[in-house]
Motif scaffolding. Structure first.
Motif, PDB file in Angstrom:
ATOM      1  N   ARG A  15       0.893  -1.231   0.004  1.00  0.00           N
ATOM      2  CA  ARG A  15       0.305  -0.013  -0.008  1.00  0.00           C
ATOM      3  C   ARG A  15       0.693   1.255  -0.251  1.00  0.00           C
ATOM      4  O   ARG A  15       0.838   1.927   0.572  1.00  0.00           O
ATOM      5  CB  ARG A  15      -1.126  -0.096   1.203  1.00  0.00           C
ATOM      6  CG  ARG A  15      -2.151  -1.261   0.852  1.00  0.00           C
ATOM      7  CD  ARG A  15      -2.767  -1.077   2.405  1.00  0.00           C
ATOM      8  NE  ARG A  15      -1.677  -1.889   4.012  1.00  0.00           N
ATOM      9  CZ  ARG A  15      -2.034  -2.093   4.431  1.00  0.00           C
ATOM     10  NH1 ARG A  15      -3.511  -2.301   5.432  1.00  0.00           N
ATOM     11  NH2 ARG A  15      -1.447  -2.622   5.436  1.00  0.00           N
ATOM     12  N   MET A  17       1.112   3.097  -3.138  1.00  0.00           N
ATOM     13  CA  MET A  17       1.092   3.992  -4.192  1.00  0.00           C
ATOM     14  C   MET A  17      -0.866   3.866  -4.354  1.00  0.00           C
ATOM     15  O   MET A  17      -1.346   3.601  -3.805  1.00  0.00           O
ATOM     16  CB  MET A  17       1.671   3.407  -5.863  1.00  0.00           C
ATOM     17  CG  MET A  17       2.810   3.807  -6.210  1.00  0.00           C
ATOM     18  SD  MET A  17       2.884   2.399  -7.401  1.00  0.00           S
ATOM     19  CE  MET A  17       4.370   2.894  -8.186  1.00  0.00           C
ATOM     20  N   ALA A  18      -1.449   5.167  -4.559  1.00  0.00           N
ATOM     21  CA  ALA A  18      -2.419   6.073  -4.858  1.00  0.00           C
ATOM     22  C   ALA A  18      -3.154   5.647  -5.093  1.00  0.00           C
ATOM     23  O   ALA A  18      -2.943   4.725  -6.249  1.00  0.00           O
ATOM     24  CB  ALA A  18      -2.253   7.804  -4.807  1.00  0.00           C
ATOM     25  N   GLY A  19      -4.573   5.071  -4.848  1.00  0.00           N
ATOM     26  CA  GLY A  19      -5.605   4.948  -5.157  1.00  0.00           C
ATOM     27  C   GLY A  19      -5.844   3.481  -5.119  1.00  0.00           C
ATOM     28  O   GLY A  19      -5.555   2.245  -4.554  1.00  0.00           O
ATOM     29  N   PRO A 324      -1.451   5.679 -10.582  1.00  0.00           N
ATOM     30  CA  PRO A 324       0.216   6.007 -10.150  1.00  0.00           C
ATOM     31  C   PRO A 324       0.623   5.980 -10.770  1.00  0.00           C
ATOM     32  O   PRO A 324       1.815   6.647 -10.501  1.00  0.00           O
ATOM     33  CB  PRO A 324      -0.504   5.744  -8.264  1.00  0.00           C
ATOM     34  CG  PRO A 324      -0.482   4.598  -8.680  1.00  0.00           C
ATOM     35  CD  PRO A 324      -1.690   4.188  -9.746  1.00  0.00           C
ATOM     36  N   GLU A 374      -7.178   0.370  -1.001  1.00  0.00           N
ATOM     37  CA  GLU A 374      -7.208   0.688  -1.289  1.00  0.00           C
ATOM     38  C   GLU A 374      -5.698   2.064  -0.502  1.00  0.00           C
ATOM     39  O   GLU A 374      -5.300   1.118   0.478  1.00  0.00           O
ATOM     40  CB  GLU A 374      -8.377   1.825  -0.155  1.00  0.00           C
ATOM     41  CG  GLU A 374      -9.748   2.427  -0.487  1.00  0.00           C
ATOM     42  CD  GLU A 374      -9.905   2.864  -1.838  1.00  0.00           C
ATOM     43  OE1 GLU A 374      -9.258   3.976  -1.587  1.00  0.00           O
ATOM     44  OE2 GLU A 374     -10.231   2.565  -2.648  1.00  0.00           O
ATOM     45  N   SER A 375      -4.973   2.416  -1.157  1.00  0.00           N
ATOM     46  CA  SER A 375      -3.490   3.129  -0.383  1.00  0.00           C
ATOM     47  C   SER A 375      -3.531   4.254  -0.869  1.00  0.00           C
ATOM     48  O   SER A 375      -4.279   5.330  -1.801  1.00  0.00           O
ATOM     49  CB  SER A 375      -2.617   2.711  -1.832  1.00  0.00           C
ATOM     50  OG  SER A 375      -2.935   0.353  -1.467  1.00  0.00           O
ATOM     51  N   ALA A 376      -2.639   4.831   0.053  1.00  0.00           N
ATOM     52  CA  ALA A 376      -2.272   6.556  -0.040  1.00  0.00           C
ATOM     53  C   ALA A 376      -1.031   6.602  -0.706  1.00  0.00           C
ATOM     54  O   ALA A 376      -0.312   5.316  -0.884  1.00  0.00           O
ATOM     55  CB  ALA A 376      -2.665   7.208   1.452  1.00  0.00           C
ATOM     56  N   GLU A 377      -0.125   7.711  -1.485  1.00  0.00           N
ATOM     57  CA  GLU A 377       1.488   7.335  -1.683  1.00  0.00           C
ATOM     58  C   GLU A 377       2.166   7.285  -0.089  1.00  0.00           C
ATOM     59  O   GLU A 377       1.745   7.526   0.975  1.00  0.00           O
ATOM     60  CB  GLU A 377       1.656   8.520  -1.958  1.00  0.00           C
ATOM     61  CG  GLU A 377       1.477   9.130  -3.221  1.00  0.00           C
ATOM     62  CD  GLU A 377       1.935   7.771  -4.082  1.00  0.00           C
ATOM     63  OE1 GLU A 377       2.904   7.545  -4.854  1.00  0.00           O
ATOM     64  OE2 GLU A 377       1.077   7.318  -5.219  1.00  0.00           O
ATOM     65  N   HIS A 378       2.746   6.400  -0.065  1.00  0.00           N
ATOM     66  CA  HIS A 378       4.005   6.061   1.039  1.00  0.00           C
ATOM     67  C   HIS A 378       4.210   7.853   1.466  1.00  0.00           C
ATOM     68  O   HIS A 378       4.317   7.682   2.815  1.00  0.00           O
ATOM     69  CB  HIS A 378       5.133   4.930   0.184  1.00  0.00           C
ATOM     70  CG  HIS A 378       5.423   4.561   2.015  1.00  0.00           C
ATOM     71  ND1 HIS A 378       6.071   4.946   2.025  1.00  0.00           N
ATOM     72  CD2 HIS A 378       5.340   3.545   1.877  1.00  0.00           C
ATOM     73  CE1 HIS A 378       6.528   4.299   3.502  1.00  0.00           C
ATOM     74  NE2 HIS A 378       6.088   2.882   3.407  1.00  0.00           N
TER      75      HIS A 378
END
Length: 427
Positions: A15, A17-19, A324, A374-378
């Motif tokens: 998790r 990378m965003a998206g 991303p 669901e991920s966000a930029e690290h």
């Protein structure tokens, strides 16, 4: 820390990378499959590969290597031309790809100088049809469900993710003992941005002698050329001329592999299709929309395929949302390299002439079926994955090659070279 396929250890959280799409997992899986296959080939060549592992974050950043590229501290030009982008149509969204002058000219022929204004008055399908008819490249945004119901979506879903097909006879060609998986393997690369060059760059890191064949009259995106040029030599041949085709035939006679990303049916028209291969060769064909179905010859690029296949669609969001990373391009390039390693092992054991086929649309289908996380930029620095190398362009900062193979750590023997700067000959 998780266990990957084929005995590969995947290290780290996906998790990063965003998206919603599992892009980092897909990157690590592709890197893992290639590294494991390289390790098996190395073992067959008499060298113990050691335990294979992949740093998930490293693989993810390698899938957007062009973003980290710097030459003497500066980014070497834009990846996108001003006219390239998403445009609102009368009933949805369209993306136009204008990175090459002839594609921009096609868009202006089809739509005039007020591109955004004209697109806004027309249905998306009409815009795409007009641009394609003029020789350009465009795609309309679809939902994943609409793509699955489309004849091309159905055709792509029926294709293998990586097709490795024996198409002719040829003697078994065992590879001699070596300390690198692809030492002594010669690869002709007739490709352009990004998937095909990533395949060649990957094979070069595992020891292949890769010769990229371009042409002085063809346009290029300088940043992409530099980013994907590591470890290769590069020459120019004009395949429109008998002399150019003759020179390519001579190179192919002494090659093991030819990687090509011409539109389907284009290279066979020049005498270099699958039916024209000398016995024992391995042909790799990369396409945008697949190798069957009504769109098999359609021009396409990663950003267009994201819209057409529904990857860029989000429920409740009234505009395309890109991945991303250009993961369809990078993933397809790595999958092509995996196909080459597989074909080489099969040729060594059983002989044959082989055809490897991959496509951006089939990679999109695979990515879609991986599910959602669901991920966000690290947010953490990526410096640990970056390095520098001298080149004719200057000092190039780049993402190091991912994947751990202790018995033969992958590496590039030199930086990117000036396009056309090498002779059309094998070392």
């Amino acid at each position: 820390m998780t266990a990957g396929s084929a005995g590969v250890e995947l290290v780290g959280d996906e998790r990063v990378m965003a998206g919603p799409y599992r892009v980092a997992h897909a990157a690590a899986w592709c890197v893992g499959r290639v590294t494991a296959a390289a390790g098996e080939l190395l073992r067959e060549r008499g060298t113990d590969p050691g335990p294979v592992s992949v740093d998930v974050r490293h693989a993810a950043e390698a899938f957007r290597s062009e973003r980290h590229l710097r030459v003497d501290g500066a980014f070497p030009g834009e990846m996108w031309a001003p006219l390239s982008g998403d445009y609102r149509a009368a009933d949805g969204w369209v993306r136009l790809h204008c990175n090459y002058p002839h594609h921009e000219a096609a868009v202006r022929t089809a739509l005039g100088d007020d591109v955004a204004g004209e697109v806004a008055t027309l249905p998306a399908a009409v815009v795409v049809a007009a641009v394609l008819a003029a020789g350009g490249a465009a795609a309309a945004l679809r939902s994943p469900g609409d793509w699955r119901a489309h004849p091309q979506g159905a055709a792509v879903a029926a294709e293998p993710l990586v097709s490795v097909e024996r198409i002719g006879d040829g003697p078994a060609r065992p590879l001699p003992r070596a300390d690198r998986p692809l030492a002594g393997v010669r690869v002709l690369e007739l490709t352009h941005v990004i998937a095909g060059p990533v395949c060649g760059r990957t094979l070069a890191a595992h020891g292949a002698d890769v010769l990229h064949v371009g042409a002085a009259h063809l346009p290029a995106v300088p940043a992409a050329v530099i980013d994907t040029g590591f470890g290769k030599r590069t020459c120019h041949l004009d395949l429109r001329s008998p002399e150019g085709r003759s020179a390519l035939s001579g190179l192919l006679a002494d090659a093991d592999v030819m990687v090509q990303s011409f539109r389907p049916d284009s290279l066979p028209g020049k005498g270099f299709g699958s039916n024209d291969l000398p016995p024992g060769k391995i042909l790799v064909s990369l396409s945008a929309y697949g190798h069957s179905g009504p769109w098999r010859t359609r021009r396409g690029f990663d950003s267009l395929v994201q819209l057409a296949t529904g990857i860029a669609h989000r429920d409740g969001v009234d505009q395309p949302v890109p991945l991303p990373a250009q993961a369809l391009d990078h993933g397809t390039g790595w999958l092509a390299a995996y196909g080459v390693l597989t074909a080489l092992r099969r040729r060594a054991a059983a002989g044959g002439t082989w055809h490897v086929r991959v496509s951006l649309a089939r990679t999109a289908h695979w990515l879609d079926r991986l599910g959602r996380v669901e991920s966000a930029e690290h947010g953490k620095p990526v410096d640990a994955y970056l390095s520098q190398m001298d080149s004719p362009f200057g000092t190039v900062r780049h993402v190091r090659f991912p994947g751990t193979l202790p018995g033969s750590p992958p590496r590039w023997d030199h930086g990117p070279r000036t396009p056309g700067g090498d002779p059309p000959a094998w070392w």
